[in-house]
Each structure stands twice: as C-alpha cells, then as structure tokens.
Design a protein around this motif. Structure first.
Motif, short mmCIF file in Angstrom:
data_model
loop_
_atom_site.label_atom_id
_atom_site.label_comp_id
_atom_site.label_asym_id
_atom_site.label_seq_id
_atom_site.Cartn_x
_atom_site.Cartn_y
_atom_site.Cartn_z
N GLY A 1 1.45 -8.20 13.42
CA GLY A 1 2.81 -7.82 13.74
C GLY A 1 2.98 -6.33 13.94
N TYR A 2 1.92 -5.54 13.73
CA TYR A 2 1.99 -4.12 13.99
C TYR A 2 1.51 -3.89 15.41
CZ TYR A 2 2.14 -4.32 8.95
OH TYR A 2 2.47 -4.65 7.66
N ILE B 1 7.93 -2.20 -10.35
CA ILE B 1 8.99 -1.81 -9.41
C ILE B 1 8.43 -0.91 -8.31
CG2 ILE B 1 11.22 -0.65 -9.18
CD1 ILE B 1 11.38 -3.31 -10.57
N GLU B 2 7.50 -0.02 -8.65
CA GLU B 2 6.85 0.80 -7.63
C GLU B 2 6.18 -0.07 -6.58
OE1 GLU B 2 5.53 5.07 -9.67
OE2 GLU B 2 4.09 3.42 -9.49
N GLY B 3 5.49 -1.11 -7.03
CA GLY B 3 4.84 -2.01 -6.08
C GLY B 3 5.83 -2.71 -5.18
N LEU B 4 6.98 -3.11 -5.73
CA LEU B 4 8.01 -3.75 -4.90
C LEU B 4 8.49 -2.81 -3.80
CD1 LEU B 4 10.31 -5.62 -7.48
CD2 LEU B 4 8.54 -6.61 -6.02
N ILE B 5 8.77 -1.56 -4.15
CA ILE B 5 9.29 -0.61 -3.18
C ILE B 5 8.25 -0.29 -2.12
CG2 ILE B 5 10.29 1.68 -2.87
CD1 ILE B 5 12.08 -0.34 -4.29
N ILE B 6 7.00 -0.12 -2.52
CA ILE B 6 5.94 0.16 -1.55
C ILE B 6 5.82 -0.99 -0.56
CG2 ILE B 6 3.45 0.49 -1.28
CD1 ILE B 6 3.48 1.99 -3.94
N SER B 7 5.86 -2.22 -1.05
CA SER B 7 5.77 -3.38 -0.16
C SER B 7 6.96 -3.44 0.79
CB SER B 7 5.70 -4.67 -0.99
OG SER B 7 4.53 -4.71 -1.77
N LEU B 8 8.16 -3.15 0.29
CA LEU B 8 9.34 -3.17 1.14
C LEU B 8 9.27 -2.09 2.22
CD1 LEU B 8 12.15 -3.73 -1.52
CD2 LEU B 8 11.40 -5.36 0.22
N CYS B 9 8.76 -0.92 1.86
CA CYS B 9 8.67 0.18 2.83
C CYS B 9 7.62 -0.09 3.90
CB CYS B 9 8.36 1.49 2.11
SG CYS B 9 9.70 2.14 1.10
N LEU B 10 6.54 -0.76 3.54
CA LEU B 10 5.45 -0.98 4.49
C LEU B 10 5.63 -2.26 5.29
CD1 LEU B 10 2.35 0.05 2.34
CD2 LEU B 10 3.48 1.38 4.12
N ASN B 11 6.13 -3.31 4.64
CA ASN B 11 6.14 -4.62 5.26
C ASN B 11 7.54 -5.21 5.44
OD1 ASN B 11 5.84 -7.89 4.47
ND2 ASN B 11 4.45 -7.16 6.06
N GLY B 12 8.51 -4.74 4.67
CA GLY B 12 9.84 -5.32 4.73
C GLY B 12 10.04 -6.47 3.77
N HIS B 13 8.99 -6.88 3.07
CA HIS B 13 9.05 -7.97 2.11
C HIS B 13 8.28 -7.57 0.85
CE1 HIS B 13 10.70 -11.06 4.89
NE2 HIS B 13 10.01 -10.39 5.79
N ALA B 14 8.71 -8.10 -0.29
CA ALA B 14 7.98 -7.93 -1.55
C ALA B 14 8.00 -9.26 -2.29
CB ALA B 14 8.62 -6.83 -2.41
N PHE B 15 6.86 -9.60 -2.93
CA PHE B 15 6.71 -10.91 -3.54
C PHE B 15 6.17 -10.79 -4.96
CE2 PHE B 15 5.80 -11.19 1.01
CZ PHE B 15 6.72 -12.15 1.43
N GLY C 1 13.74 -6.75 2.73
CA GLY C 1 14.23 -5.44 3.10
C GLY C 1 15.35 -5.51 4.11
N PHE C 2 15.64 -4.37 4.73
CA PHE C 2 16.72 -4.27 5.70
C PHE C 2 16.52 -5.27 6.84
CE2 PHE C 2 17.76 -2.36 9.87
CZ PHE C 2 19.14 -2.40 9.78
N GLY C 3 17.63 -5.87 7.28
CA GLY C 3 17.56 -6.79 8.40
C GLY C 3 16.83 -8.08 8.07
N ASN C 4 16.92 -8.52 6.82
CA ASN C 4 16.27 -9.76 6.38
C ASN C 4 14.75 -9.66 6.46
OD1 ASN C 4 16.56 -12.29 5.22
ND2 ASN C 4 16.42 -13.35 7.19
N GLY C 5 14.22 -8.44 6.24
CA GLY C 5 12.78 -8.28 6.15
C GLY C 5 12.12 -7.60 7.32
N LEU C 6 12.82 -6.68 8.01
CA LEU C 6 12.19 -5.95 9.12
C LEU C 6 11.20 -4.92 8.57
CD1 LEU C 6 15.29 -5.32 11.43
CD2 LEU C 6 13.61 -7.17 11.54
N SER C 7 10.07 -4.78 9.24
CA SER C 7 9.03 -3.87 8.79
C SER C 7 9.30 -2.46 9.32
CB SER C 7 7.66 -4.34 9.27
OG SER C 7 6.68 -3.35 9.05
N PRO C 8 9.52 -1.47 8.45
CA PRO C 8 9.73 -0.10 8.93
C PRO C 8 8.53 0.44 9.69
CG PRO C 8 10.42 -0.32 6.63
CD PRO C 8 9.69 -1.58 6.99
N ILE C 9 7.31 0.10 9.25
CA ILE C 9 6.12 0.62 9.91
C ILE C 9 5.98 0.05 11.32
CG2 ILE C 9 3.62 0.78 9.77
CD1 ILE C 9 5.13 2.41 7.69
#
Length: 428
Positions: free
Chosen positions: A36-37, A110-124, A181-189
């Motif tokens: 998806g990248y 929580i750090e892991g959640l934020i990193i996942s959201l910033c890179l992928n848009g989802h955290a699990f 993340g934003f937009g129901n999981g849009l990937s910022p990267i």
C-alpha cells in the motif's frame, strides 16, 4: 524460484534475478502494490523503514509517542451525582497504569500504539481473558503482520502472523484492541510519500556532496608556473599552518603576486539547503507538529519565550488532543464491557504537560483553591505532598463585597450582636 521473483509475478511485474530491496527505487512498484506504499516522483521508495530514516519523520513520531505515553492514563468511575472517583480496583486500571502484559510498561505500550498509528494508520493489541471472561492482558501486535477484513455478517476478522510462534492465527473482533487513525485508518506515510521521498532524495544529494569532498574555502593564485618543490613549500609554509578549524582566523602573507580568492556557496548548494529546510516544515504539517517543537525555528523565530508557550498550548488543543480523544474512545468501546461503558471510562490527565512549567502550574492550582474548585489537600495531592489537618475545607476569596457592606462585619449564625438582641450596649 526466488522469493523476489515469486512476489514480482504475484503482483504482475516482470521477474528479475536480483534480490529485493526496501531502499532500491526499482522495487518501488512492487512494495506499492504489496504494502500500500508507493514510489514517489523523486524515484525513492517510501516505506515505514525508509521514512523513519528521515530526521523530521523520526522527530515528529518520537515527540507524539513520548508525549502521549508519559501522560497519566486514569480509569474513572462515574457516580450518580455525575462526580467521579479513580477506579483503582478495576482490572483495566492496572493494565493501563502499570503493564498491559507483564513484559512492557504502560509507557512502552502506548508508545507502540502511537508509532503504529503514525506509520500505518492502525494499531492492534490482542486481548487475553481469563476463564470467566475477565481481561487480564493486552499483547501488542505488529501492524505489518496484521490484516483486517470485514466478514459478511458485518463483524471484523483479523489475521495475525505471529513472529513468536511463527504461526498464522485468526482472531475475532472481540479478541483484538483496534485503534484507527485519521480517516478510519489512513496511512500518513502512504499519503505523504511525495514529500518524504523528496526529503530522502535531498538528504542523499547532501550526502554525496560530502562524499565527493567538501568544497574548499578558497583558491590561491600565482602568476607563474610553480615547480614541484615550490608547490610543496607553498603547502607546508602557507596552506598547512592555516588549515583546519583549530587554525581558523589566522593571517598569512602573500608575496610574489599571489592572490587569494574565496569560494562562496554556489546557488545550487544554497537551494539544496533551502529545500531541506522546507521539507522539515512540510513533514511537520503532515503530523500536525509545530516545527519549533522538534528543534526547527523559522526565520525570525526564537526557541524560547512566551510565543513558544502559546505554540505548546495551541498544539495541545488542536493537535495532541485529537490523538488523546481517539485512544480514549477506542478504550471505552473495545476494552470495557458493554455494561461498564456508562459507569467507567479512561481519560488522559493533561495536567502532566504543565509539570515542567512550575509558574503556570502554581497559578492554576492557586486559582482553583481560591475559587473553591478544589481544597488544599487535593492541590497538594497533585504535587505528591501529604495532606494536613484542616486542608479538606473549601475556601473562597471574600474581598468582593457590595458597596453598602464595606466596613461591616458579618455576624456568624451562632453569635449575638455586641449590644444584645436589641442592639443596645449592655453594662457588665
């Protein structure tokens, strides 16, 4: 058949014999279709791994992750009168405050959640329950090994390639803590790949400039052809004594018609530096982080002062608060039982951001105590100070009185006027 050839054939690309690479621009179409990248107009591959090598991306994600993870995350119980108390006995309180799985601290989780959201848009995270259905642990799940899909009945199913057991497990939505993340999981990267790709290309161009040798500071001109011995003598007696940062600012004598011509930064190199500065601000826009918070000050802007304090407050309300609300809502929906959602909830305590500013924090607590919003022991508790006797009373300032009450002393209900009931002075 190699793995790289099989993957290329899978996505319909021409098979090649060389190994796959996450940093080779020739493999960008493959990663684009698989993960998806995508490749950028600069020809650089933009994936989570390559993006994190950009200093601005790293700094923005680190700032968000560390700031949010170090805020106290408290589980509250709502009372019938709409007041609230800390629900320390709730099992989720320990998971969010101490450790979610016995291995990672709450900050690391929580750090892991934020990193996942910033890179992928989802955290699990995988929810582990006891035999009676009680939530006892939350195991982090790698976003690049998790695939979510919606079933025909509307529920979600998760496919997780567990790196520990090397087995693929199928999990239901009741077994997964999912934060979008934003937009129901849009990937910022993925969406910022053009900006990040251009930044990667600019960094590589700057690296090649130093790899090919840093540009000399000037040229020494002579009016005649020098012999080999004369060149060596010139290097030893004029150039060498003034070379290096430790000899900067020295003075030397030119003779025999010699001239020194300084070499300034050419327009191309100057434009490269300006481009790199612009990329810092562009990437900060994608993550909604003020550039000054990661050490980049715009022209005319200082790193200190009241202006930066206002930037911090603005970032808290317009940037950071969105992340906090998103995580709090996911906790309420996916970690609390349906019957608990009207009574219990989790909330970040943003007062932790004011601990570094002692003056602002002191003024805030003083106003709350003076206006009866909290008592002195409650204020002391926020600074980890012990309570004292009488500190539970709520007090307010009484200096704002009507004009006709000036100079008069209020009589307490259990007291009598000095002159008796009729106000007349009584003799002893």
């Amino acid at each position: 058949m190699s793995v790289g050839t099989a993957l290329r054939r899978l996505v319909g690309l021409q098979a090649k014999s060389r190994a796959l690479s996450v940093v080779d621009g020739r493999d960008a179409p493959l990663w684009s279709r698989l993960l998806g990248y995508g490749d950028s107009a600069s020809g650089k591959v933009v994936t989570p791994e390559t993006a994190m090598q950009v200093a601005t991306v790293w700094s923005c994600i680190r700032l968000l992750a560390e700031t949010i993870a170090t805020l106290p995350l408290v589980v509250y119980e709502r009372k019938d009168d709409d007041s609230r108390v800390v629900a320390r006995s709730h099992p989720l309180s320990t998971l969010l405050r101490v450790s979610p799985d016995g291995e990672h601290t709450a900050v690391e989780f929580i750090e892991g959640l934020i990193i996942s959201l910033c890179l992928n848009g989802h955290a699990f995270g995988e929810k582990i329950r006891s035999a009676n259905g009680r939530l006892v642990a939350i195991h982090p799940m790698l976003f690049n090994r998790t695939t979510a899909r919606r079933l025909d009945d509307g529920s979600w199913q998760y496919r997780y390639d567990d790196p520990m057991t090397r087995m693929v497990r199928i999990l239901s939505e009741d077994d997964v803590f999912h934060v979008r993340g934003f937009g129901n999981g849009l990937s910022p990267i993925a969406f910022a790949r053009q900006t990040i790709g251009a930044s990667i290309a600019a960094d590589e161009a700057a690296g090649r400039l130093f790899a090919n040798g840093v540009r000399p500071s000037g040229v020494l001109e002579v009016s005649q052809v020098l012999k080999k011995e004369q060149r060596q003598d010139l290097r030893d007696n004029i150039v060498a004594p003034l070379a290096g940062s430790q000899n900067a600012g020295g003075i030397f004598v030119l003779e025999a018609g010699m001239k020194f011509t300084p070499i300034s930064l050419n327009p191309d190199d100057a434009q490269l530096l300006e481009t790199r500065r612009w990329h810092v601000e562009e990437i900060c826009r994608w993550f909604m982080v003020p550039p000054i918070l990661i050490g980049h000050a715009a022209q005319g802007q200082t790193m200190w002062g009241s202006g930066v304090e206002q930037i911090n407050l603005g970032w808290l309300s317009t940037g950071l608060r969105n992340w906090l609300n998103r995580i709090e809502a996911a906790i309420l929906l996916r970690l609390f039982m349906p019957g608990e959602r009207g009574r219990y909830y989790a909330e970040f305590n943003i007062e932790g951001l004011l601990r570094a500013d002692s003056k602002t924090r002191t003024d805030l607590l003083a106003r709350r105590v003076q206006n009866g919003l909290m008592n002195r022991n409650e204020a002391r508790r926020l600074d980890n100070l012990p309570p004292y006797e009488g500190g539970e009373a709520y007090t307010v300032q009484s200096n704002l009185l009507p004009i006709d009450m000036l100079g008069k002393v209020a009589v307490q209900p259990n007291e009598k006027p000095i002159g008796g009931e009729d106000g007349a002075h009584q003799e002893q």
